[in-house]
Design an enzyme around this catalytic site. Sequence first.
Site, mmCIF file in Angstrom:
data_model
loop_
_atom_site.group_PDB
_atom_site.id
_atom_site.type_symbol
_atom_site.label_atom_id
_atom_site.label_comp_id
_atom_site.label_asym_id
_atom_site.label_seq_id
_atom_site.Cartn_x
_atom_site.Cartn_y
_atom_site.Cartn_z
ATOM 1 C CE1 TYR A 5 4.001 7.814 1.537
ATOM 2 C CE2 TYR A 5 1.801 6.904 1.381
ATOM 3 C CZ TYR A 5 2.883 7.266 2.137
ATOM 4 O OH TYR A 5 2.862 7.078 3.491
ATOM 5 C CB CYS A 6 7.932 5.675 -3.256
ATOM 6 S SG CYS A 6 8.144 6.432 -4.884
#
Length: 73
Positions: free
Chosen positions: A40-41
């Site tokens: 994820y970011c």
Amino acid sequence: MRSPAEFKDGAYKGAINIPLSVLPMRMQELEPRDKPIVLYCASGARSGQGARLLKHAGFSDVINAGGLDDMPE
């Protein structure tokens, strides 16, 4: 996949941070290549790029979870 500053501001509990810019040099930290890896970011764009890189390198169970706000508690 978050920048160090983003990771410091918030991360999923138990997460390790490998920014996209250094992922090719740190892939060995994610061995074995058949274990589940959730990326994820901030928005999901960098984690999508990271997922493609890892799959191309032979990691078989890679999930792009999108942005941090999309992650379950």
